[in-house]
Design a protein around this motif. Structure first.
Motif, PDB file in Angstrom:
ATOM      1  N   ASN A 115       0.852  -1.194   0.000  1.00  0.00           N
ATOM      2  CA  ASN A 115       0.000   0.000   0.000  1.00  0.00           C
ATOM      3  C   ASN A 115       0.886   1.242   0.000  1.00  0.00           C
ATOM      4  OD1 ASN A 115       0.735   0.650   2.709  1.00  0.00           O
ATOM      5  ND2 ASN A 115      -0.897  -0.655   3.508  1.00  0.00           N
ATOM      6  N   GLU A 116       0.258   2.403   0.006  1.00  0.00           N
ATOM      7  CA  GLU A 116       1.002   3.657  -0.098  1.00  0.00           C
ATOM      8  C   GLU A 116       1.913   3.904   1.101  1.00  0.00           C
ATOM      9  OE1 GLU A 116      -1.960   3.221  -2.863  1.00  0.00           O
ATOM     10  OE2 GLU A 116      -2.379   3.364  -0.708  1.00  0.00           O
ATOM     11  N   VAL A 117       1.496   3.483   2.289  1.00  0.00           N
ATOM     12  CA  VAL A 117       2.317   3.661   3.497  1.00  0.00           C
ATOM     13  C   VAL A 117       3.533   2.740   3.445  1.00  0.00           C
ATOM     14  CG1 VAL A 117       2.370   3.438   6.016  1.00  0.00           C
ATOM     15  CG2 VAL A 117       0.371   4.437   4.894  1.00  0.00           C
ATOM     16  N   GLU A 118       3.325   1.500   3.043  1.00  0.00           N
ATOM     17  CA  GLU A 118       4.444   0.553   2.953  1.00  0.00           C
ATOM     18  C   GLU A 118       5.479   1.036   1.935  1.00  0.00           C
ATOM     19  OE1 GLU A 118       2.004  -3.535   4.066  1.00  0.00           O
ATOM     20  OE2 GLU A 118       1.999  -2.797   1.999  1.00  0.00           O
ATOM     21  N   PHE A 119       4.992   1.576   0.825  1.00  0.00           N
ATOM     22  CA  PHE A 119       5.910   2.128  -0.176  1.00  0.00           C
ATOM     23  C   PHE A 119       6.681   3.308   0.408  1.00  0.00           C
ATOM     24  CE2 PHE A 119       6.306   5.091  -3.993  1.00  0.00           C
ATOM     25  CZ  PHE A 119       7.520   4.561  -4.393  1.00  0.00           C
ATOM     26  N   ALA A 120       5.991   4.176   1.137  1.00  0.00           N
ATOM     27  CA  ALA A 120       6.643   5.344   1.754  1.00  0.00           C
ATOM     28  C   ALA A 120       7.719   4.901   2.744  1.00  0.00           C
ATOM     29  CB  ALA A 120       5.612   6.218   2.454  1.00  0.00           C
ATOM     30  N   VAL A 121       7.427   3.904   3.550  1.00  0.00           N
ATOM     31  CA  VAL A 121       8.391   3.404   4.537  1.00  0.00           C
ATOM     32  C   VAL A 121       9.608   2.800   3.831  1.00  0.00           C
ATOM     33  CG1 VAL A 121       8.766   1.640   6.328  1.00  0.00           C
ATOM     34  CG2 VAL A 121       6.697   3.057   6.364  1.00  0.00           C
ATOM     35  N   ARG A 122       9.364   2.020   2.794  1.00  0.00           N
ATOM     36  CA  ARG A 122      10.478   1.411   2.041  1.00  0.00           C
ATOM     37  C   ARG A 122      11.367   2.494   1.429  1.00  0.00           C
ATOM     38  NH1 ARG A 122      10.884  -0.410  -3.398  1.00  0.00           N
ATOM     39  NH2 ARG A 122       8.647  -0.121  -3.734  1.00  0.00           N
ATOM     40  N   LEU A 123      10.743   3.495   0.857  1.00  0.00           N
ATOM     41  CA  LEU A 123      11.495   4.585   0.237  1.00  0.00           C
ATOM     42  C   LEU A 123      12.270   5.389   1.280  1.00  0.00           C
ATOM     43  CD1 LEU A 123      11.752   5.655  -2.673  1.00  0.00           C
ATOM     44  CD2 LEU A 123       9.996   7.315  -2.105  1.00  0.00           C
ATOM     45  N   GLN A 124      11.617   5.663   2.409  1.00  0.00           N
ATOM     46  CA  GLN A 124      12.271   6.408   3.494  1.00  0.00           C
ATOM     47  C   GLN A 124      13.477   5.650   4.043  1.00  0.00           C
ATOM     48  OE1 GLN A 124       9.181   7.483   6.288  1.00  0.00           O
ATOM     49  NE2 GLN A 124      10.041   9.499   6.553  1.00  0.00           N
ATOM     50  N   ASP A 125      13.338   4.338   4.176  1.00  0.00           N
ATOM     51  CA  ASP A 125      14.452   3.519   4.667  1.00  0.00           C
ATOM     52  C   ASP A 125      15.653   3.628   3.732  1.00  0.00           C
ATOM     53  OD1 ASP A 125      13.050   2.674   6.877  1.00  0.00           O
ATOM     54  OD2 ASP A 125      12.530   0.710   6.050  1.00  0.00           O
ATOM     55  N   GLN A 126      15.395   3.559   2.437  1.00  0.00           N
ATOM     56  CA  GLN A 126      16.484   3.665   1.468  1.00  0.00           C
ATOM     57  C   GLN A 126      17.114   5.057   1.500  1.00  0.00           C
ATOM     58  OE1 GLN A 126      17.893   1.209  -0.580  1.00  0.00           O
ATOM     59  NE2 GLN A 126      16.718   0.034   0.896  1.00  0.00           N
ATOM     60  N   ALA A 133      22.119  13.822   2.482  1.00  0.00           N
ATOM     61  CA  ALA A 133      22.409  13.872   1.049  1.00  0.00           C
ATOM     62  C   ALA A 133      21.138  13.644   0.230  1.00  0.00           C
ATOM     63  CB  ALA A 133      23.463  12.838   0.672  1.00  0.00           C
ATOM     64  N   PHE A 134      20.060  13.254   0.903  1.00  0.00           N
ATOM     65  CA  PHE A 134      18.764  13.067   0.240  1.00  0.00           C
ATOM     66  C   PHE A 134      17.745  13.892   1.019  1.00  0.00           C
ATOM     67  CE2 PHE A 134      15.211  10.866  -1.719  1.00  0.00           C
ATOM     68  CZ  PHE A 134      15.717  10.568  -2.976  1.00  0.00           C
ATOM     69  N   LYS A 135      17.416  15.052   0.498  1.00  0.00           N
ATOM     70  CA  LYS A 135      16.560  16.027   1.191  1.00  0.00           C
ATOM     71  C   LYS A 135      15.086  15.625   1.123  1.00  0.00           C
ATOM     72  CE  LYS A 135      20.029  18.912   1.827  1.00  0.00           C
ATOM     73  NZ  LYS A 135      20.716  18.866   3.063  1.00  0.00           N
ATOM     74  N   GLU A 136      14.272  16.266   1.945  1.00  0.00           N
ATOM     75  CA  GLU A 136      12.843  15.952   1.982  1.00  0.00           C
ATOM     76  C   GLU A 136      12.179  16.215   0.629  1.00  0.00           C
ATOM     77  OE1 GLU A 136       9.052  16.401   4.925  1.00  0.00           O
ATOM     78  OE2 GLU A 136      10.327  18.168   4.714  1.00  0.00           O
ATOM     79  N   GLY A 137      12.570  17.287  -0.042  1.00  0.00           N
ATOM     80  CA  GLY A 137      12.003  17.575  -1.364  1.00  0.00           C
ATOM     81  C   GLY A 137      12.301  16.463  -2.357  1.00  0.00           C
ATOM     82  N   ASP A 138      13.517  15.898  -2.272  1.00  0.00           N
ATOM     83  CA  ASP A 138      13.880  14.761  -3.126  1.00  0.00           C
ATOM     84  C   ASP A 138      13.005  13.553  -2.803  1.00  0.00           C
ATOM     85  OD1 ASP A 138      15.979  16.258  -4.226  1.00  0.00           O
ATOM     86  OD2 ASP A 138      17.417  15.510  -2.748  1.00  0.00           O
ATOM     87  N   LEU A 139      12.771  13.345  -1.516  1.00  0.00           N
ATOM     88  CA  LEU A 139      11.968  12.211  -1.073  1.00  0.00           C
ATOM     89  C   LEU A 139      10.531  12.340  -1.580  1.00  0.00           C
ATOM     90  CD1 LEU A 139      12.121   9.624   0.618  1.00  0.00           C
ATOM     91  CD2 LEU A 139      11.532  10.987   2.619  1.00  0.00           C
ATOM     92  N   ILE A 140       9.967  13.537  -1.500  1.00  0.00           N
ATOM     93  CA  ILE A 140       8.602  13.776  -1.991  1.00  0.00           C
ATOM     94  C   ILE A 140       8.534  13.508  -3.495  1.00  0.00           C
ATOM     95  CG2 ILE A 140       6.846  15.561  -2.397  1.00  0.00           C
ATOM     96  CD1 ILE A 140       7.793  16.838   0.286  1.00  0.00           C
ATOM     97  N   PHE A 165       6.769  15.511   3.447  1.00  0.00           N
ATOM     98  CA  PHE A 165       6.672  14.102   3.074  1.00  0.00           C
ATOM     99  C   PHE A 165       5.487  13.442   3.767  1.00  0.00           C
ATOM    100  CE2 PHE A 165       7.866   9.588   3.466  1.00  0.00           C
ATOM    101  CZ  PHE A 165       7.885   9.273   2.120  1.00  0.00           C
ATOM    102  N   ILE A 166       5.277  13.745   5.033  1.00  0.00           N
ATOM    103  CA  ILE A 166       4.170  13.120   5.761  1.00  0.00           C
ATOM    104  C   ILE A 166       2.824  13.554   5.181  1.00  0.00           C
ATOM    105  CG2 ILE A 166       4.009  14.812   7.645  1.00  0.00           C
ATOM    106  CD1 ILE A 166       3.693  11.041   8.111  1.00  0.00           C
ATOM    107  N   GLN A 167       2.691  14.827   4.795  1.00  0.00           N
ATOM    108  CA  GLN A 167       1.447  15.286   4.160  1.00  0.00           C
ATOM    109  C   GLN A 167       1.230  14.566   2.829  1.00  0.00           C
ATOM    110  OE1 GLN A 167       2.281  19.490   3.885  1.00  0.00           O
ATOM    111  NE2 GLN A 167       1.092  19.983   5.723  1.00  0.00           N
ATOM    112  N   THR A 168       2.282  14.423   2.066  1.00  0.00           N
ATOM    113  CA  THR A 168       2.190  13.739   0.772  1.00  0.00           C
ATOM    114  C   THR A 168       1.825  12.275   0.967  1.00  0.00           C
ATOM    115  OG1 THR A 168       3.884  15.236  -0.079  1.00  0.00           O
ATOM    116  CG2 THR A 168       3.427  13.276  -1.380  1.00  0.00           C
ATOM    117  N   GLN A 169       2.431  11.639   1.959  1.00  0.00           N
ATOM    118  CA  GLN A 169       2.137  10.237   2.262  1.00  0.00           C
ATOM    119  C   GLN A 169       0.676  10.076   2.686  1.00  0.00           C
ATOM    120  OE1 GLN A 169       4.710   8.455   5.226  1.00  0.00           O
ATOM    121  NE2 GLN A 169       3.098   7.052   5.818  1.00  0.00           N
TER     122      GLN A 169
END
Length: 195
Positions: A115-126, A133-140, A165-169
């Motif tokens: 789901n969208e949360v699991e994808f967000a967590v996986r991406l955040q972990d990476q 070196a990976f800013k919040e804007g990049d993460l969004i 990122f949390i709002q987008t998630q």
């Protein structure tokens, strides 16, 4: 003995699993940020920090730092806190490796099974492996690009002001639920018509 006591206090900031061994090279960035924060929180000088590295490195990284220090014992520029930081960064996370890891993160796609949360967590972990070196804007941007097009469209039309990122998630999670609900309703309606 005093350094060992300080190291014990610092372990509140850097847990055993956060120590750096070198098996995930780019995670050295996150490790160095956490180590610096722990030193700052304990009011330590760079001189004290230099000797505390030994408590937070694991082999093989620990062996390579010891060798680096022995080799550079008479070189004040290298035998220093900043010297070790530079050595670790150039050894484990040279610029081209960091750029490669950033590109990989930007290519992540939401899996059908998550789901969208699991994808967000996986991406955040990476992304967290790269520290700042990976800013919040990049993460969004990476997260939005990795979502299915219908969810991206829904977010841009219903939640265009999601700036963190949390709002987008959260917007993606709502979009996913809404779209799945619509899909289930259309299936039940089709099923009713087909009977």
């Amino acid at each position: 003995k005093e350094l060992a006591t300080i190291a014990t206090r610092m372990k509140e900031h850097i847990a055993e699993e956060q120590k750096f061994a070198g098996s995930d090279p780019v995670s050295v960035i996150k490790f160095l940020e956490e180590f610096k924060n722990a030193c700052d929180d304990n009011g330590l000088s760079e001189g004290a920090a230099l000797f505390l590295f030994q408590y937070f490195l694991l082999d093989p990284a620990k062996k390579s730092v010891r060798l680096f220090l022995r080799t550079n014992a008479n070189n004040k520029d290298h035998y220093s806190y900043s010297g070790i930081v530079l050595f670790l960064l150039t050894s484990y996370a040279p610029e081209e490796v960091v750029h490669s890891e950033r590109r990989k993160i930007f290519l992540h796609q939401q899996k059908y099974s998550e789901n969208e949360v699991e994808f967000a967590v996986r991406l955040q972990d990476q992304a967290s492996r790269l520290g700042n070196a990976f800013k919040e804007g990049d993460l969004i941007t990476s997260y939005l690009n990795g979502l299915p097009e219908n969810i991206r469209t829904y977010i841009s039309s219903v939640h265009p002001n999601a700036t963190t990122f949390i709002q987008t998630q959260m917007a993606a999670q709502r979009a996913g639920r809404t779209l799945k609900s619509k899909k289930q309703n259309s299936h039940s309606i089709n099923y009713q018509y087909s009977t």
